[in-house]
Design a protein around this motif. Structure first.
Motif, PDB file in Angstrom:
ATOM      1  N   GLU A  37      -7.779   2.367   9.219  1.00 18.99           N
ATOM      2  CA  GLU A  37      -7.211   3.315  10.221  1.00 18.99           C
ATOM      3  C   GLU A  37      -5.976   2.683  10.701  1.00 18.99           C
ATOM      4  OE1 GLU A  37      -8.170   5.053  14.778  1.00 18.99           O
ATOM      5  OE2 GLU A  37     -10.016   4.576  13.293  1.00 18.99           O
ATOM      6  N   ARG A  38      -6.148   1.446  10.839  1.00 21.71           N
ATOM      7  CA  ARG A  38      -5.022   0.594  11.332  1.00 21.71           C
ATOM      8  C   ARG A  38      -3.908   0.520  10.414  1.00 21.71           C
ATOM      9  NH1 ARG A  38      -3.154  -2.322  15.419  1.00 21.71           N
ATOM     10  NH2 ARG A  38      -1.659  -3.870  15.027  1.00 21.71           N
ATOM     11  N   ALA A  39      -4.359   0.377   9.057  1.00 22.27           N
ATOM     12  CA  ALA A  39      -3.267   0.307   7.952  1.00 22.27           C
ATOM     13  C   ALA A  39      -2.666   1.535   7.791  1.00 22.27           C
ATOM     14  CB  ALA A  39      -4.069   0.017   6.592  1.00 22.27           C
ATOM     15  N   GLU A  40      -3.381   2.742   7.963  1.00 21.33           N
ATOM     16  CA  GLU A  40      -2.738   3.903   7.917  1.00 21.33           C
ATOM     17  C   GLU A  40      -1.708   4.355   8.936  1.00 21.33           C
ATOM     18  OE1 GLU A  40      -5.712   7.029   7.825  1.00 21.33           O
ATOM     19  OE2 GLU A  40      -6.628   6.506   5.906  1.00 21.33           O
ATOM     20  N   LYS A  41      -1.817   3.706  10.252  1.00 19.80           N
ATOM     21  CA  LYS A  41      -0.885   3.827  11.333  1.00 19.80           C
ATOM     22  C   LYS A  41       0.265   3.089  11.041  1.00 19.80           C
ATOM     23  CE  LYS A  41      -4.258   5.017  15.031  1.00 19.80           C
ATOM     24  NZ  LYS A  41      -5.041   4.425  16.045  1.00 19.80           N
ATOM     25  N   SER A  42      -0.060   2.042  10.377  1.00 14.36           N
ATOM     26  CA  SER A  42       1.036   0.952  10.075  1.00 14.36           C
ATOM     27  C   SER A  42       2.022   1.322   9.012  1.00 14.36           C
ATOM     28  CB  SER A  42       0.574  -0.267   9.884  1.00 14.36           C
ATOM     29  OG  SER A  42      -0.248  -0.702  10.948  1.00 14.36           O
ATOM     30  N   VAL A  58     -10.337  -6.618   2.871  1.00 10.59           N
ATOM     31  CA  VAL A  58     -10.450  -5.263   3.097  1.00 10.59           C
ATOM     32  C   VAL A  58      -8.998  -4.497   2.834  1.00 10.59           C
ATOM     33  CG1 VAL A  58     -10.619  -3.372   4.893  1.00 10.59           C
ATOM     34  CG2 VAL A  58     -12.275  -5.152   4.748  1.00 10.59           C
ATOM     35  N   ALA A  59      -7.824  -5.301   3.576  1.00 12.45           N
ATOM     36  CA  ALA A  59      -6.699  -4.770   3.469  1.00 12.45           C
ATOM     37  C   ALA A  59      -5.525  -6.077   3.867  1.00 12.45           C
ATOM     38  CB  ALA A  59      -6.290  -3.744   4.399  1.00 12.45           C
ATOM     39  N   ASP A  60      -4.390  -5.794   3.705  1.00 11.93           N
ATOM     40  CA  ASP A  60      -3.222  -6.831   4.385  1.00 11.93           C
ATOM     41  C   ASP A  60      -2.309  -5.729   5.180  1.00 11.93           C
ATOM     42  OD1 ASP A  60      -3.919  -9.330   2.950  1.00 11.93           O
ATOM     43  OD2 ASP A  60      -2.924  -8.727   1.336  1.00 11.93           O
ATOM     44  N   ILE A  61      -2.301  -6.161   6.406  1.00 10.77           N
ATOM     45  CA  ILE A  61      -1.425  -5.491   7.128  1.00 10.77           C
ATOM     46  C   ILE A  61      -0.401  -6.452   7.969  1.00 10.77           C
ATOM     47  CG2 ILE A  61      -1.242  -3.809   9.211  1.00 10.77           C
ATOM     48  CD1 ILE A  61      -4.118  -3.285   8.560  1.00 10.77           C
ATOM     49  N   ALA A  62       0.852  -6.054   7.670  1.00 12.58           N
ATOM     50  CA  ALA A  62       1.983  -6.845   8.183  1.00 12.58           C
ATOM     51  C   ALA A  62       1.765  -8.442   7.885  1.00 12.58           C
ATOM     52  CB  ALA A  62       1.901  -6.671   9.999  1.00 12.58           C
TER      53      ALA A  62
END
Length: 480
Positions: free
Chosen positions: A474-479, A338-342
């Protein structure tokens, strides 16, 4: 009935009862009616949707009985059932007592193939507890790369009845079959077939693991060229040994290790074939690279090898295997990145609705924050947790039967931190992702692989996966 023979049934005036409205029942009723059968559809439900479906069929002259799926209509000469109806239903007991045959939608499609003036395409069939859909779609991609007219049909995609009766003519069909469908398909004879794996599932329907395995094993009956089995799952090889096949049909194994003669396997990152070569003792044919498989998780490589074995059994050249695997894209919610975050990867495997599928999913990553839980369907989790314990950074549990997983974690991985979400509303997924992110470290994978069904909180596994993906984005956008 041999693999290339076409059934000839005189349907004119034959009294047929179709059990169940829906994706298989309605096409079956229509097809039989068009061939002159006297069709009665029985259905347990009597809701607004069922009444609308019934009205469409009744306009054609088909009798429909809603709210009464238990009684066998008088004069019934054949029952055609939707695959999900359990064998112990009173309707089927009455049919058996009256000596009336019971067919599923797959059996009906098998019997009707070739009756519309078009060539009866051979079937390459796949079953197993997990991986069926992916393998069949990989197989269809390989067959298409070979220039063959094909479709992924059966338990996915195009319905089998539509495939065998439609205007499109096929060279070969890639067919996904569930244990339910195989139970009601006594005369099915595939060109070649594969059982990918066997693990306890749907035991409430089949009654026992032995009965479940026996229904899976029906896929090998009458195979003409190859029975493909999982060399690391002896139960699948046992089913090949027990099958009554055509003379000359071969047992072909697949393995993630170095293949022996009559096997496909992996050598130095290459998918190789030691089954469909001139000298199986000394030769190996390169088919594709592991990097051609998307995603290259171990169980997905196994799926690719099974698909390749069936394609090779049908005479497909090695280059088409490579090209078909390269162009294949998995369905959503099957180990979907889905995504990579941090520096943390978030992966959606909501389709992992049982422990066997989740075991494969967990084995694909080294360090995991695992999101799990839902409806356990009678499953136990000790073996799953024991096997995965060393890979777990942390666990977030949600859903109705999460306590069963928590207890297994307490017994077998007491050092692993666990967040227990005491809520079953759909908004719980956002909190689950939030808690998983807190547990994760750079290089980890946050993996939704619930090992449970979804219906306690979501309509289906797709909605569960979408909720996870939405929460991650949603978390990715916030980050950002």
């Amino acid at each position: 009935m041999g693999s290339q023979e076409v059934s000839t049934v005189d349907w004119q005036g034959k009294h047929v009862t179709v059990a169940g409205l829906g994706v298989s029942g309605i096409p079956a009723a229509r097809a039989l009616h068009e061939r002159g059968a006297v069709v009665t559809v029985v259905n347990d439900g009597d809701d607004e949707r069922a009444r609308a479906q019934a009205a469409e069929l009744e306009a054609l002259g088909i009798t429909v009985r809603l709210g009464d799926g238990a009684t066998l209509p008088p004069s019934t000469e054949l029952v055609v059932t939707a695959p999900g109806w359990q064998p112990d239903k009173p309707l089927f007991l009455a049919a058996a007592e009256a000596g009336v045959d019971i067919w599923g939608d797959v059996e009906l499609a098998w019997r009707l193939r070739g009756t519309n003036g078009r060539k009866a395409a051979p079937w390459l069939a796949v079953t197993g507890t997990n991986g069926k859909t992916t393998t069949v779609r990989m197989l269809a991609s390989i067959l298409q790369a070979a220039g063959l007219r094909t479709a992924a049909v059966g338990n996915i995609g195009v319905s089998l009845l539509d495939a065998v009766l439609g205007e499109q003519e096929y060279d070969v069909l890639a067919v996904e079959l569930s244990s339910y469908q195989l139970h009601w398909a006594p005369s099915l004879r595939a060109h070649s077939a594969a059982v990918l794996n066997l693990a306890p599932d749907h035991l409430d329907w089949h009654g026992s693991m032995e009965a479940y395995a026996a229904d899976k094993g029906r896929i090998y009956e009458g195979n003409t060229v190859a029975c493909v089995y999982n060399a690391t799952d002896p139960a699948t090889e046992d089913l090949v040994r027990e099958a009554d096949v055509e003379e000359g049909c071969r047992a072909i194994g697949f393995t993630l290790g170095t293949p022996g003669p009559s096997q496909l396997g992996v050598v130095d990152g290459i998918l190789v074939d030691r089954a469909f070569v001139a000298n199986r003792q000394k030769q190996a044919q390169e088919l594709a690279e592991v990097s051609d498989v998307n995603p290259p998780a171990p169980h997905n490589i196994a799926n690719a090898l099974a698909a390749a074995a069936l394609a090779r059994a049908f005479g497909v050249e090695p280059a088409a295997v490579r090209d078909g695997l390269r162009t294949f894209r998995p369905d959503a919610h099957r180990i979907e990145h889905v995504a990579d975050i941090a520096e943390v990867a978030y992966v959606d495997d909501s389709k992992a609705t049982n422990t066997h599928a989740t075991e494969a999913s967990l084995a694909a990553y080294d360090s995991i924050v695992w999101i799990a839980g839902g409806l356990a369907k009678g499953a136990t989790f000790d073996e799953l947790v024991t096997g995965a314990a060393k890979r777990l950074r942390g666990v977030v549990l949600m859903g109705a039967d999460r306590a069963l997983i928590h207890e297994a974690l307490t017994r077998h991985a007491p050092e692993v931190p666990v967040v227990d979400l005491d809520r079953t509303d759909t908004g719980a997924m956002s909190e689950a992702v939030e808690q998983a992110a807190r547990l994760a470290r750079p290089g980890d994978t946050v993996l939704l692989a619930p090992a449970c069904a979804s219906m306690d909180m979501f309509t289906n596994y797709i909605k569960r996966g979408e909720a996870f993906a939405d929460a991650v984005r949603e978390r990715a956008e916030k980050s950002a």
